[in-house]
Motif scaffolding. Structure first.
Motif, PDB file in Angstrom:
ATOM      1  N   ASP A 165      -2.758   7.076  -1.933  1.00 44.55           N
ATOM      2  CA  ASP A 165      -3.829   7.142  -0.935  1.00 44.55           C
ATOM      3  C   ASP A 165      -4.299   8.584  -0.724  1.00 44.55           C
ATOM      4  O   ASP A 165      -5.497   8.841  -0.584  1.00 44.55           O
ATOM      5  CB  ASP A 165      -3.371   6.533   0.390  1.00 44.55           C
ATOM      6  CG  ASP A 165      -2.042   7.091   0.869  1.00 44.55           C
ATOM      7  OD1 ASP A 165      -1.348   7.758   0.071  1.00 44.55           O
ATOM      8  OD2 ASP A 165      -1.686   6.854   2.042  1.00 44.55           O
ATOM      9  N   LEU A 185       0.840  -1.190   0.000  1.00 43.35           N
ATOM     10  CA  LEU A 185       0.000   0.000   0.000  1.00 43.35           C
ATOM     11  C   LEU A 185       0.883   1.251   0.000  1.00 43.35           C
ATOM     12  O   LEU A 185       2.069   1.176   0.357  1.00 43.35           O
ATOM     13  CB  LEU A 185      -0.909  -0.005   1.227  1.00 43.35           C
ATOM     14  CG  LEU A 185      -1.938  -1.149   1.288  1.00 43.35           C
ATOM     15  CD1 LEU A 185      -2.656  -1.138   2.628  1.00 43.35           C
ATOM     16  CD2 LEU A 185      -2.940  -1.050   0.155  1.00 43.35           C
ATOM     17  N   PRO A 186       0.328   2.403  -0.372  1.00 43.60           N
ATOM     18  CA  PRO A 186       1.158   3.623  -0.452  1.00 43.60           C
ATOM     19  C   PRO A 186       1.888   3.957   0.841  1.00 43.60           C
ATOM     20  O   PRO A 186       3.066   4.338   0.813  1.00 43.60           O
ATOM     21  CB  PRO A 186       0.141   4.706  -0.827  1.00 43.60           C
ATOM     22  CG  PRO A 186      -0.910   3.973  -1.583  1.00 43.60           C
ATOM     23  CD  PRO A 186      -1.025   2.636  -0.916  1.00 43.60           C
ATOM     24  N   TYR A 187       1.209   3.836   1.997  1.00 40.52           N
ATOM     25  CA  TYR A 187       1.891   4.194   3.243  1.00 40.52           C
ATOM     26  C   TYR A 187       3.021   3.219   3.538  1.00 40.52           C
ATOM     27  O   TYR A 187       4.041   3.589   4.143  1.00 40.52           O
ATOM     28  CB  TYR A 187       0.889   4.252   4.404  1.00 40.52           C
ATOM     29  CG  TYR A 187       0.516   2.920   5.008  1.00 40.52           C
ATOM     30  CD1 TYR A 187       1.244   2.392   6.068  1.00 40.52           C
ATOM     31  CD2 TYR A 187      -0.571   2.192   4.540  1.00 40.52           C
ATOM     32  CE1 TYR A 187       0.909   1.178   6.634  1.00 40.52           C
ATOM     33  CE2 TYR A 187      -0.917   0.985   5.095  1.00 40.52           C
ATOM     34  CZ  TYR A 187      -0.181   0.478   6.144  1.00 40.52           C
ATOM     35  OH  TYR A 187      -0.516  -0.744   6.700  1.00 40.52           O
ATOM     36  N   GLN A 188       2.872   1.959   3.110  1.00 42.17           N
ATOM     37  CA  GLN A 188       3.951   0.989   3.287  1.00 42.17           C
ATOM     38  C   GLN A 188       5.124   1.313   2.364  1.00 42.17           C
ATOM     39  O   GLN A 188       6.289   1.122   2.744  1.00 42.17           O
ATOM     40  CB  GLN A 188       3.429  -0.412   3.011  1.00 42.17           C
ATOM     41  CG  GLN A 188       2.404  -0.897   4.031  1.00 42.17           C
ATOM     42  CD  GLN A 188       1.779  -2.221   3.652  1.00 42.17           C
ATOM     43  OE1 GLN A 188       1.409  -2.441   2.489  1.00 42.17           O
ATOM     44  NE2 GLN A 188       1.652  -3.114   4.616  1.00 42.17           N
TER      45      GLN A 188
END
Length: 406
Positions: A103, A69-72
């Motif tokens: 995100d 995911l983007p935050y990861q």
């Protein structure tokens, strides 16, 4: 010759050039490659083939773009900046900035989303006691901070409310209790500030942590998430290990203390934190809990448990407990946080439902809990596996392989 840290790229690459180029009398001689003078020592090393380029880190981020995911991805990018010292981190940022801001792009324009993503990376670096200025090739113009702050209480509130609406009654009870205590000083006197979630794997502990993280942030509270192992920490939003957050030594003994000193940035962050969330707490020795109590009392100058901070522990005592090398059974058992003088302060919430199990797996999930509680052993401490849980089909079937002729 003096040593140089790889984190100081120009100095480190200058040292490499001094070790490989003979007869240089000035810096220009060190930077000269095939008659051309490179702008930096790093570029000179790259042109001479003394160091590798960033293709490997590009492949890492490209693979991450598929599965993370983007935050990861932002967290991964920060790890690369800190530990891998890429030669041109700005090129990696330019190539993957849209993936890392996807995100934010759901609620903001493309430009604002990228700026929010970049500010988030700067904040993650600050959490690791680093600064974006440590990477001079990265964009240094942070004038957009005031207009495009990463913290968005409305966004957090929307996510938190949605997650709360899908929680089961046991989860919702924990969420309501912690939020009430965090927002009401009188409730802290009645309910206390220390809580423990007891639940087996799959019962939704991490779901509670994430829901609380979003809801508390939307209420203006500062939340710190941590776990005793790195694997568990990465499952939490902005999760870090207890050792990083609390300055715990390795190994931990009864007389150990935190390495965090007053009047430091880490101390300031701990003082400003309202709620601490600690996952996989049963894995930690009781000394870790006691060090945290002494540290927060010392920093806040408040003689209350954990300096008056709200502490939410979670875990499963059926799983791995603290291990003492060459220790007897009683010594290993006495290391558990249940044998700490602080354990009596914690109010326990129990989660029973296995949220990962399908309807036809409920009985099997209950049987696994019975194993953990020692309920299925007979008088001789033997255990018989129920026939209905036995899989008769081979998981790996042999196939005839053609003979290879010499």
């Amino acid at each position: 010759m003096y040593s140089a840290s790889p984190t100081n790229q120009e100095l480190f690459h200058l040292r490499i050039l001094l070790n490989h180029i003979k007869g240089a009398t000035c810096y220009e001689d060190l930077k000269r490659v095939d008659g051309n003078i490179c702008q930096t020592f790093s570029q000179a090393c790259l042109e001479l083939g003394l160091i590798e380029d960033d293709k490997e880190w590009g492949r890492v981020l490209k693979e991450a773009d598929v599965s993370l995911l983007p935050y990861q991805m932002r967290n991964l990018f920060v790890r690369l900046l800190i530990h891998c010292q890429p030669i041109a981190p700005h090129d990696l940022w330019e190539e993957f900035k849209e993936a890392m801001s996807a995100d934010f792009a759901l609620n903001f324009s493309k430009d604002i989303a990228i700026k929010k993503s970049y500010r988030e990376i700067c904040r993650l670096l600050e959490n690791e006691d680093k600064d974006i200025k440590d990477f001079p090739t990265m964009p240094q113009d942070l004038s957009f901070d005031d207009d495009y702050d990463t913290y968005d209480p409305i966004h957090d509130e929307a996510i938190g409310i949605h997650m709360r609406s899908t929680a089961n009654p046991e989860q919702e009870n924990v969420i309501d209790k912690v939020i009430k205590v965090a927002c009401d000083k009188n409730a802290q006197n009645d309910e206390g500030t220390c809580f423990y979630i007891d639940g087996p794997g799959g019962s939704g502990k991490t779901y509670i942590y994430k829901t609380l993280w979003h809801l508390l942030r939307s209420l203006g509270k500062k939340v710190s998430t941590m776990a005793f192992t790195g694997i568990a920490a990465i499952l939490l939003p902005e999760g870090r290990t207890n050792h990083k957050t609390l300055g715990l030594p390795v190994p931990i003994y009864t007389d150990s203390n935190s390495s965090i000193k007053p009047n430091t940035k880490q101390a300031k962050n701990l003082i400003e934190t309202d709620v601490f969330i600690w996952d996989e707490a049963p894995m930690a020795p009781k000394y870790a809990l006691e060090i945290m109590d002494r540290l927060l009392r010392d920093l806040t100058k408040i003689e209350k448990p954990f300096g008056g901070k709200i502490l939410l522990l979670g875990g499963d005592f059926r799983q791995l407990l603290p291990v003492r090398k060459n220790g007897t059974r009683s010594e290993c058992v006495s290391l558990s946080i249940k044998y700490s003088n602080l354990w009596g302060l914690f109010k326990t919430f129990k989660l029973y439902r296995n949220m990962r199990a399908d309807a036809n797996e409920i009985e099997f999930a209950k049987y696994l809990l019975d194993i953990g509680e020692g309920k299925v052993n007979d008088e001789n401490d033997n255990m018989e596996f129920p026939e209905e849980f036995i899989v008769e089909t081979d998981l790996v079937q042999e196939q005839e392989m053609p003979m290879l002729m010499n």
